[in-house]
Design a protein around this motif. Structure first.
Motif, PDB file in Angstrom:
ATOM      1  N   SER A 246       0.826  -1.210   0.000  1.00 35.83           N
ATOM      2  CA  SER A 246       0.000   0.000   0.000  1.00 35.83           C
ATOM      3  C   SER A 246       0.861   1.262   0.000  1.00 35.83           C
ATOM      4  CB  SER A 246      -0.920   0.017   1.224  1.00 35.83           C
ATOM      5  OG  SER A 246      -1.800  -1.065   1.196  1.00 35.83           O
ATOM      6  N   LEU A 247       1.894   1.295   0.832  1.00 38.80           N
ATOM      7  CA  LEU A 247       2.782   2.454   0.871  1.00 38.80           C
ATOM      8  C   LEU A 247       3.544   2.602  -0.446  1.00 38.80           C
ATOM      9  CD1 LEU A 247       4.112   2.096   4.526  1.00 38.80           C
ATOM     10  CD2 LEU A 247       2.596   3.888   3.662  1.00 38.80           C
ATOM     11  N   SER A 248       3.938   1.506  -1.045  1.00 35.99           N
ATOM     12  CA  SER A 248       4.622   1.561  -2.341  1.00 35.99           C
ATOM     13  C   SER A 248       3.716   2.163  -3.405  1.00 35.99           C
ATOM     14  CB  SER A 248       5.064   0.168  -2.784  1.00 35.99           C
ATOM     15  OG  SER A 248       6.007  -0.361  -1.907  1.00 35.99           O
ATOM     16  N   ILE A 249       2.493   1.689  -3.475  1.00 30.40           N
ATOM     17  CA  ILE A 249       1.535   2.204  -4.464  1.00 30.40           C
ATOM     18  C   ILE A 249       1.299   3.693  -4.250  1.00 30.40           C
ATOM     19  CG2 ILE A 249      -0.885   2.111  -5.192  1.00 30.40           C
ATOM     20  CD1 ILE A 249      -0.707  -0.949  -4.711  1.00 30.40           C
ATOM     21  N   TYR A 250       1.146   4.102  -3.002  1.00 30.74           N
ATOM     22  CA  TYR A 250       0.976   5.532  -2.695  1.00 30.74           C
ATOM     23  C   TYR A 250       2.139   6.344  -3.267  1.00 30.74           C
ATOM     24  CZ  TYR A 250       1.369   9.880  -0.149  1.00 30.74           C
ATOM     25  OH  TYR A 250       1.532  11.206   0.163  1.00 30.74           O
ATOM     26  N   HIS A 251       3.356   5.888  -3.025  1.00 30.72           N
ATOM     27  CA  HIS A 251       4.514   6.654  -3.486  1.00 30.72           C
ATOM     28  C   HIS A 251       4.638   6.636  -5.004  1.00 30.72           C
ATOM     29  CE1 HIS A 251       6.101   8.078   0.258  1.00 30.72           C
ATOM     30  NE2 HIS A 251       5.925   6.875   0.784  1.00 30.72           N
ATOM     31  N   TYR A 252       4.274   5.539  -5.657  1.00 35.45           N
ATOM     32  CA  TYR A 252       4.282   5.531  -7.118  1.00 35.45           C
ATOM     33  C   TYR A 252       3.262   6.529  -7.678  1.00 35.45           C
ATOM     34  CZ  TYR A 252       7.390   1.514  -7.308  1.00 35.45           C
ATOM     35  OH  TYR A 252       8.480   0.682  -7.188  1.00 35.45           O
ATOM     36  N   LEU A 253       2.109   6.605  -7.055  1.00 35.15           N
ATOM     37  CA  LEU A 253       1.110   7.592  -7.494  1.00 35.15           C
ATOM     38  C   LEU A 253       1.582   9.021  -7.228  1.00 35.15           C
ATOM     39  CD1 LEU A 253      -2.164   5.773  -6.376  1.00 35.15           C
ATOM     40  CD2 LEU A 253      -1.263   6.038  -8.701  1.00 35.15           C
ATOM     41  N   MET A 254       2.273   9.223  -6.118  1.00 37.24           N
ATOM     42  CA  MET A 254       2.819  10.555  -5.831  1.00 37.24           C
ATOM     43  C   MET A 254       3.901  10.930  -6.844  1.00 37.24           C
ATOM     44  SD  MET A 254       1.264  12.191  -3.530  1.00 37.24           S
ATOM     45  CE  MET A 254       2.418  13.476  -3.097  1.00 37.24           C
ATOM     46  N   ILE A 255       4.664   9.957  -7.313  1.00 42.10           N
ATOM     47  CA  ILE A 255       5.656  10.233  -8.364  1.00 42.10           C
ATOM     48  C   ILE A 255       4.938  10.775  -9.597  1.00 42.10           C
ATOM     49  CG2 ILE A 255       7.293   9.202  -9.987  1.00 42.10           C
ATOM     50  CD1 ILE A 255       7.871   7.112  -7.747  1.00 42.10           C
ATOM     51  N   LEU A 256       3.857  10.131  -9.964  1.00 42.39           N
ATOM     52  CA  LEU A 256       3.083  10.559 -11.130  1.00 42.39           C
ATOM     53  C   LEU A 256       2.579  11.992 -10.956  1.00 42.39           C
ATOM     54  CD1 LEU A 256       1.834   9.637 -13.834  1.00 42.39           C
ATOM     55  CD2 LEU A 256      -0.154   8.911 -12.517  1.00 42.39           C
ATOM     56  N   VAL A 257       1.970  12.276  -9.821  1.00 37.22           N
ATOM     57  CA  VAL A 257       1.441  13.614  -9.563  1.00 37.22           C
ATOM     58  C   VAL A 257       2.561  14.651  -9.529  1.00 37.22           C
ATOM     59  CG1 VAL A 257       0.305  15.039  -7.806  1.00 37.22           C
ATOM     60  CG2 VAL A 257      -0.621  12.797  -8.372  1.00 37.22           C
ATOM     61  N   GLN A 258       3.645  14.335  -8.829  1.00 35.69           N
ATOM     62  CA  GLN A 258       4.757  15.282  -8.713  1.00 35.69           C
ATOM     63  C   GLN A 258       5.418  15.526 -10.068  1.00 35.69           C
ATOM     64  OE1 GLN A 258       5.748  17.035  -6.087  1.00 35.69           O
ATOM     65  NE2 GLN A 258       4.403  16.107  -4.583  1.00 35.69           N
ATOM     66  N   THR A 259       5.519  14.506 -10.875  1.00 36.16           N
ATOM     67  CA  THR A 259       6.150  14.660 -12.189  1.00 36.16           C
ATOM     68  C   THR A 259       5.303  15.529 -13.113  1.00 36.16           C
ATOM     69  OG1 THR A 259       7.196  12.504 -11.947  1.00 36.16           O
ATOM     70  CG2 THR A 259       7.079  13.394 -14.166  1.00 36.16           C
ATOM     71  N   ILE A 260       4.001  15.353 -13.068  1.00 37.34           N
ATOM     72  CA  ILE A 260       3.114  16.104 -13.959  1.00 37.34           C
ATOM     73  C   ILE A 260       2.917  17.547 -13.496  1.00 37.34           C
ATOM     74  CG2 ILE A 260       0.752  16.255 -14.834  1.00 37.34           C
ATOM     75  CD1 ILE A 260       0.699  13.181 -14.790  1.00 37.34           C
ATOM     76  N   TYR A 261       2.687  17.752 -12.198  1.00 37.73           N
ATOM     77  CA  TYR A 261       2.240  19.059 -11.729  1.00 37.73           C
ATOM     78  C   TYR A 261       3.279  19.883 -10.983  1.00 37.73           C
ATOM     79  CZ  TYR A 261      -2.324  17.243 -12.939  1.00 37.73           C
ATOM     80  OH  TYR A 261      -3.373  16.708 -13.614  1.00 37.73           O
ATOM     81  N   ASN A 262       4.406  19.303 -10.634  1.00 36.15           N
ATOM     82  CA  ASN A 262       5.388  20.035  -9.841  1.00 36.15           C
ATOM     83  C   ASN A 262       6.624  20.319 -10.700  1.00 36.15           C
ATOM     84  OD1 ASN A 262       7.068  21.074  -7.890  1.00 36.15           O
ATOM     85  ND2 ASN A 262       6.791  19.407  -6.447  1.00 36.15           N
ATOM     86  N   PRO A 263       6.936  21.587 -10.923  1.00 33.11           N
ATOM     87  CA  PRO A 263       8.117  21.895 -11.739  1.00 33.11           C
ATOM     88  C   PRO A 263       9.431  21.526 -11.040  1.00 33.11           C
ATOM     89  CG  PRO A 263       7.139  23.905 -10.892  1.00 33.11           C
ATOM     90  CD  PRO A 263       6.227  22.779 -10.507  1.00 33.11           C
ATOM     91  N   ASP A 264       9.424  21.393  -9.722  1.00 27.15           N
ATOM     92  CA  ASP A 264      10.609  21.018  -8.964  1.00 27.15           C
ATOM     93  C   ASP A 264      10.572  19.505  -8.739  1.00 27.15           C
ATOM     94  OD1 ASP A 264      12.653  20.614  -7.151  1.00 27.15           O
ATOM     95  OD2 ASP A 264      12.240  22.448  -6.035  1.00 27.15           O
ATOM     96  N   GLN A 265      11.468  18.796  -9.385  1.00 31.42           N
ATOM     97  CA  GLN A 265      11.419  17.337  -9.392  1.00 31.42           C
ATOM     98  C   GLN A 265      12.054  16.680  -8.173  1.00 31.42           C
ATOM     99  OE1 GLN A 265       9.601  15.557 -11.721  1.00 31.42           O
ATOM    100  NE2 GLN A 265       8.928  17.640 -12.075  1.00 31.42           N
ATOM    101  N   ARG A 266      12.547  17.457  -7.216  1.00 30.42           N
ATOM    102  CA  ARG A 266      13.159  16.851  -6.028  1.00 30.42           C
ATOM    103  C   ARG A 266      12.160  16.044  -5.218  1.00 30.42           C
ATOM    104  NH1 ARG A 266      15.974  21.920  -3.406  1.00 30.42           N
ATOM    105  NH2 ARG A 266      14.071  22.832  -4.261  1.00 30.42           N
ATOM    106  N   ALA A 267      10.918  16.524  -5.144  1.00 32.00           N
ATOM    107  CA  ALA A 267       9.894  15.780  -4.403  1.00 32.00           C
ATOM    108  C   ALA A 267       9.593  14.446  -5.089  1.00 32.00           C
ATOM    109  CB  ALA A 267       8.625  16.610  -4.266  1.00 32.00           C
TER     110      ALA A 267
END
Length: 127
Positions: free
Chosen positions: A75-96
């Protein structure tokens, strides 16, 4: 060990977002936004982060239970993979996105390591 590191990271971010109003300046991607809506977003993200910290701590404490450990690490892995997707698309700063990527990879490693051990067990012993 990764679960304790995950707990520490999530709890630190959660407490900062809840109790330190300028935490957005320290966390990549939040920028210098302000106002009531932004403060509400920070507090909600802080609570979610504390919840994830609690889940990973619980998984660490119950690490002898295969079923619970596997469920929580997946569950935690899936959460972080989804956060990667969101951060990559919507966050110009890729450190997160990079931090979420590292956490996802390590948690997936924990999951697969335990899962692989259960595959090599004697099938008669699992009944």
């Amino acid at each position: 060990m990764i679960l304790l590191l995950h707990t520490l990271i999530q709890a630190t971010v959660g407490l900062m977002f809840i109790f330190y109003p300028q935490a957005g300046d320290l966390i990549p991607g939040f920028g210098t936004s302000e106002g009531q809506s932004f403060e509400l977003l920070m507090k909600m993200y802080g609570l979610a982060s504390l919840f994830l910290a609690g889940l990973s701590l619980y998984a660490y404490l119950k690490r002898t239970s295969d079923t619970l450990f596997l469920f929580l690490t997946l569950s935690l892995s899936i959460y972080h993979y989804l956060m990667i997707l969101v951060q990559t698309i919507y966050n110009p700063d890729q450190r997160a996105a990079l931090l979420h990527f590292l956490l996802a990879i390590f948690l997936t490693g924990q999951y697969l390591g335990r899962r692989k051990a259960s595959w090599t067990d004697d099938p008669a012993a699992r009944k």
